[in-house]
Write an enzyme that holds these catalytic residues in place. Structure first.
Site, mmCIF file in Angstrom:
data_model
loop_
_atom_site.group_PDB
_atom_site.id
_atom_site.type_symbol
_atom_site.label_atom_id
_atom_site.label_comp_id
_atom_site.label_asym_id
_atom_site.label_seq_id
_atom_site.Cartn_x
_atom_site.Cartn_y
_atom_site.Cartn_z
ATOM 1 N N PRO A 12 0.844 -1.201 0.000
ATOM 2 C CA PRO A 12 0.000 0.000 0.000
ATOM 3 C C PRO A 12 0.876 1.246 0.000
ATOM 4 O O PRO A 12 1.782 1.370 0.825
ATOM 5 C CB PRO A 12 -0.789 -0.119 1.309
ATOM 6 C CG PRO A 12 0.032 -1.017 2.188
ATOM 7 C CD PRO A 12 0.774 -1.936 1.271
ATOM 8 N N MET A 13 0.616 2.162 -0.936
ATOM 9 C CA MET A 13 1.443 3.370 -1.057
ATOM 10 C C MET A 13 0.542 4.569 -1.279
ATOM 11 O O MET A 13 -0.196 4.634 -2.261
ATOM 12 C CB MET A 13 2.447 3.215 -2.207
ATOM 13 C CG MET A 13 3.536 2.181 -1.934
ATOM 14 S SD MET A 13 4.653 1.928 -3.339
ATOM 15 C CE MET A 13 3.647 0.842 -4.382
ATOM 16 N N MET A 14 0.612 5.521 -0.356
ATOM 17 C CA MET A 14 -0.237 6.701 -0.427
ATOM 18 C C MET A 14 0.006 7.470 -1.714
ATOM 19 O O MET A 14 1.155 7.654 -2.140
ATOM 20 C CB MET A 14 0.024 7.613 0.770
ATOM 21 C CG MET A 14 -0.408 7.013 2.102
ATOM 22 S SD MET A 14 -2.183 6.686 2.202
ATOM 23 C CE MET A 14 -2.841 8.344 2.162
ATOM 24 N N GLN A 65 -6.380 -1.550 3.167
ATOM 25 C CA GLN A 65 -5.613 -1.198 4.359
ATOM 26 C C GLN A 65 -6.305 -0.064 5.102
ATOM 27 O O GLN A 65 -6.598 0.978 4.530
ATOM 28 C CB GLN A 65 -4.179 -0.781 4.033
ATOM 29 C CG GLN A 65 -3.374 -0.584 5.325
ATOM 30 C CD GLN A 65 -1.953 -0.135 5.126
ATOM 31 O OE1 GLN A 65 -1.723 0.976 4.654
ATOM 32 N NE2 GLN A 65 -0.998 -0.976 5.484
ATOM 33 N N CYS A 95 2.974 3.183 9.317
ATOM 34 C CA CYS A 95 3.171 4.494 8.697
ATOM 35 C C CYS A 95 3.667 5.494 9.740
ATOM 36 O O CYS A 95 3.054 5.650 10.799
ATOM 37 C CB CYS A 95 1.874 4.989 8.085
ATOM 38 S SG CYS A 95 2.035 6.585 7.257
ATOM 39 N N ASN A 206 8.679 -6.801 3.934
ATOM 40 C CA ASN A 206 8.612 -5.617 3.093
ATOM 41 C C ASN A 206 9.823 -4.746 3.419
ATOM 42 O O ASN A 206 10.389 -4.840 4.497
ATOM 43 C CB ASN A 206 7.294 -4.875 3.392
ATOM 44 C CG ASN A 206 7.186 -3.513 2.739
ATOM 45 O OD1 ASN A 206 6.827 -2.540 3.384
ATOM 46 N ND2 ASN A 206 7.486 -3.417 1.468
ATOM 47 N N GLY A 208 12.769 -2.259 0.904
ATOM 48 C CA GLY A 208 13.989 -2.281 0.110
ATOM 49 C C GLY A 208 14.109 -3.416 -0.876
ATOM 50 O O GLY A 208 15.213 -3.688 -1.374
ATOM 51 N N GLY A 229 7.341 -2.522 -2.900
ATOM 52 C CA GLY A 229 6.701 -1.220 -2.913
ATOM 53 C C GLY A 229 7.109 -0.363 -4.083
ATOM 54 O O GLY A 229 6.680 -0.581 -5.224
ATOM 55 N N ARG A 230 7.983 0.603 -3.829
ATOM 56 C CA ARG A 230 8.333 1.590 -4.854
ATOM 57 C C ARG A 230 8.919 0.960 -6.117
ATOM 58 O O ARG A 230 8.712 1.470 -7.222
ATOM 59 C CB ARG A 230 9.293 2.612 -4.263
ATOM 60 C CG ARG A 230 8.618 3.614 -3.328
ATOM 61 C CD ARG A 230 9.628 4.433 -2.569
ATOM 62 N NE ARG A 230 10.320 3.636 -1.559
ATOM 63 C CZ ARG A 230 11.438 3.986 -0.957
ATOM 64 N NH1 ARG A 230 12.024 5.128 -1.276
ATOM 65 N NH2 ARG A 230 11.984 3.216 -0.040
#
Length: 335
Positions: A12-14, A65, A95, A206, A208, A229-230
């Site tokens: 999940p990424m804002m 989430q 977060c 999660n 890196g 993630g990214r």
């Protein structure tokens, strides 16, 4: 059942993992678990639910989430999310933003495992889908050995179905949210030790993780799942091999051009309903990262999407530039 089969997830990424991002990622992988951006429990209860929670049927498996620390509110929000059709409800205990701290949720809850357990118990009583927790190793001066065990034991006793652990501490004092994504050192070994202590519990990791090679290596160390993630956002093509490599699916990897083509009909419908092209194409900019024509692809989509009335012709223009550059690099050089 999602668990224990969720071997790969997109975090999940804002501001990033909205419904358009998830639909695009789904065009690249059928099996990877996708997560919404974090939504606070009060927003779910009192806000525009269709806007906040709406998703495409093609997104399954997809998890919601939630952020919050009030067991009754989280139970009601979880009930609403499950009614919308989400496959999992996840509680954010990781977060580190100032806004999250002021609302008493996110990473600061690492300091209150009993409260987190109460939240999980209330959510479990409210829904039949899995309830999971995403946390950090600890915060500030906490010892990750004791802090992570305390949080894990509390939420598992309350009925949590899985733990996703961001393998860094969060520094609530002295680091910005952006710095908290990079500066605290990664400690994969700590998560591996947690899994070894809890052999019958789904423990995912999660933080890196940049490629599927790393994901496979972490699973080989005994972890049940890996969350990217990214890296998955900036270079979504890494998801194209996920079904084959992480899930053992037969057949070829997802075709990148076919993934673009799969977005045409949803984009056309979005435009017809008054939406803007950039709402969708901003999530597609990194698809051809490192390939001939990637720069032209990004430039044309970025510049073209903001033009008044921009439509599918911008996508066609970007694809044409990509094709020209690909063909040019394949031509043998003159003797």
């Amino acid at each position: 059942m999602l668990y224990p089969s969720a071997r790969l997830a997109v975090a999940p990424m804002m501001d990033w993992t909205d419904r358009w991002c998830r639909l695009f990622h789904r065009a690249l992988t059928r099996r990877t678990l996708l997560y919404t951006e974090m939504v606070t429990a009060p927003a779910v209860i009192h806000g525009d639910r269709r806007k906040l929670l709406g998703f495409f049927p093609a997104e399954h498996p997809v998890a919601l989430q939630l952020g919050g620390s009030d067991p009754a509110e989280l139970a009601e929000a979880a009930r609403i999310g499950a009614a919308f059709g989400y496959d999992e409800i996840n509680l954010n205990v990781g977060c580190p933003s100032d806004r999250v701290q002021s609302g008493r949720f996110g990473a600061c809850l690492m300091q209150e495992p009993a409260l987190v357990a109460a939240c999980v118990a209330a959510m479990k009583d409210a829904v039949d889908v899995p309830v999971t927790v995403k946390c950090r190793l600890g915060v500030d001066d906490q010892d990750p050995e004791t802090a992570l065990d305390a949080l894990a034991d509390a939420v598992l006793a309350a009925g949590a179905d899985a733990l996703w652990v961001h393998a860094r501490k969060a520094w609530l004092k002295g680091l910005s949210p952006k710095e908290n994504r990079d500066i605290p050192p990664l400690d994969y070994d700590r998560v591996v030790r947690l899994k070894a202590r809890l052999p019958d519990v789904f423990v995912g990791i999660n933080g890196g993780i940049l490629d599927l090679d790393t994901a496979e290596a972490l699973i080989a160390r005994g972890l049940d799942g890996v969350m990217i993630g990214r890296a998955a956002y900036h270079d979504p093509a890494i998801l194209a091999a996920a079904d084959r490599r992480l899930y053992g699916e037969p057949g070829a990897d997802a075709d990148l051009l076919a993934a673009v083509d799969a977005m045409r009909a949803p984009i056309a419908e979005h435009l017809a309903n008054g939406g803007r092209l950039g709402h969708v194409t901003r999530h597609m900019l990194g698809l051809f990262q490192g390939r001939p024509g990637a720069r032209a692809w990004r430039r044309i989509l970025t510049e073209g999407a903001v033009r008044p009335g921009a439509g599918l012709e911008v996508l066609d223009e970007a694809l044409a530039a990509l094709t020209r550059e690909t063909e040019r690099t394949r031509r043998p050089s003159a003797a």
